[in-house]
Motif scaffolding. Sequence first.
Motif, PDB file in Angstrom:
ATOM      1  N   UNK A   1       0.817  -1.212   0.000  1.00  0.00           N
ATOM      2  CA  UNK A   1       0.000   0.000   0.000  1.00  0.00           C
ATOM      3  C   UNK A   1       0.852   1.265   0.000  1.00  0.00           C
ATOM      4  N   UNK A   2       2.050   1.182   0.546  1.00  0.00           N
ATOM      5  CA  UNK A   2       2.987   2.295   0.402  1.00  0.00           C
ATOM      6  C   UNK A   2       3.354   2.488  -1.066  1.00  0.00           C
ATOM      7  N   UNK A   3       3.518   1.355  -1.765  1.00  0.00           N
ATOM      8  CA  UNK A   3       3.828   1.414  -3.195  1.00  0.00           C
ATOM      9  C   UNK A   3       2.650   1.981  -3.975  1.00  0.00           C
ATOM     10  N   UNK A   4       1.436   1.618  -3.574  1.00  0.00           N
ATOM     11  CA  UNK A   4       0.241   2.172  -4.216  1.00  0.00           C
ATOM     12  C   UNK A   4       0.241   3.695  -4.113  1.00  0.00           C
ATOM     13  N   UNK A   5       0.516   4.202  -2.928  1.00  0.00           N
ATOM     14  CA  UNK A   5       0.540   5.654  -2.735  1.00  0.00           C
ATOM     15  C   UNK A   5       1.639   6.296  -3.570  1.00  0.00           C
TER      16      UNK A   5
ATOM     17  N   UNK B   1      -5.316   0.909   7.247  1.00  0.00           N
ATOM     18  CA  UNK B   1      -4.107   1.073   8.049  1.00  0.00           C
ATOM     19  C   UNK B   1      -3.085   1.980   7.398  1.00  0.00           C
ATOM     20  N   UNK B   2      -3.117   2.025   6.058  1.00  0.00           N
ATOM     21  CA  UNK B   2      -2.199   2.896   5.322  1.00  0.00           C
ATOM     22  C   UNK B   2      -2.719   4.322   5.217  1.00  0.00           C
ATOM     23  N   UNK B   3      -3.926   4.556   5.748  1.00  0.00           N
ATOM     24  CA  UNK B   3      -4.495   5.897   5.705  1.00  0.00           C
ATOM     25  C   UNK B   3      -5.391   6.161   4.512  1.00  0.00           C
ATOM     26  N   UNK B   4      -5.654   5.118   3.717  1.00  0.00           N
ATOM     27  CA  UNK B   4      -6.517   5.261   2.547  1.00  0.00           C
ATOM     28  C   UNK B   4      -7.977   5.063   2.929  1.00  0.00           C
TER      29      UNK B   4
END
Length: 215
Positions: free
Chosen positions: A143-147, A173-176
């Motif tokens: 999800x960091x990579x998604x952002x 959890x990643x803030x999305x």
Amino acid sequence: MIKAVVFDVGETLIDETRIWSRWADRLGIPRFALLGVIGGMAATGRPLTDAFELLLPGVDLDKEQVSWAMDEPESLRNNFDADDLYPDVRRALAGLRERGLKVIIAGNQPPQAKSALEKMKLPVDAIYTSAEWDLEKPDPKFFLKVAEVAGVGAGEICYVGDRVDNDVLPASGAGMIPVLIRRGPWGYLHAELPQSAYSIVVDSLDALADLIAPV
């Protein structure tokens, strides 16, 4: 304010019925039995591969895939094409882009899935797979990579998927902002879980544009 919408693949964009039906035929398992046991895995939180082990103890899926490719080099086998898209997909993706949102596909998929999706000429800005990133959901690094590829803040990203464990909870959890779509075995079952309260729940991708980018 949402600026990017990122989509999972299996049972979010792609109806996997034909894939699992072909697997059943290949292994000599009644289709209903395999599809039913897959549903059981979803209901009990077990890995999908356990369905094959339950029906055919000791089966080597990697070896079977190699053999299958040799026997039917021109067939779809365990892959998908445009005929497997859910009917709301093109319409919904195009509608989101018309409202100025960046639209990205990023899910847990093998290497060949990227080219299969690219051939469909979907109205998206980019397509990524776990295979090319060497990262799989629910790993937070995915999800960091998604952002990173979306190029906007995590809080400006809506992640759409059919599972609480792989999509809703790690995206949250990643803030999305997670969206759970009620289709496929996991989607219907996970919409009943208390953790689905962390997400927006929809029955169709057509509902997304008005929910996250009202005119």
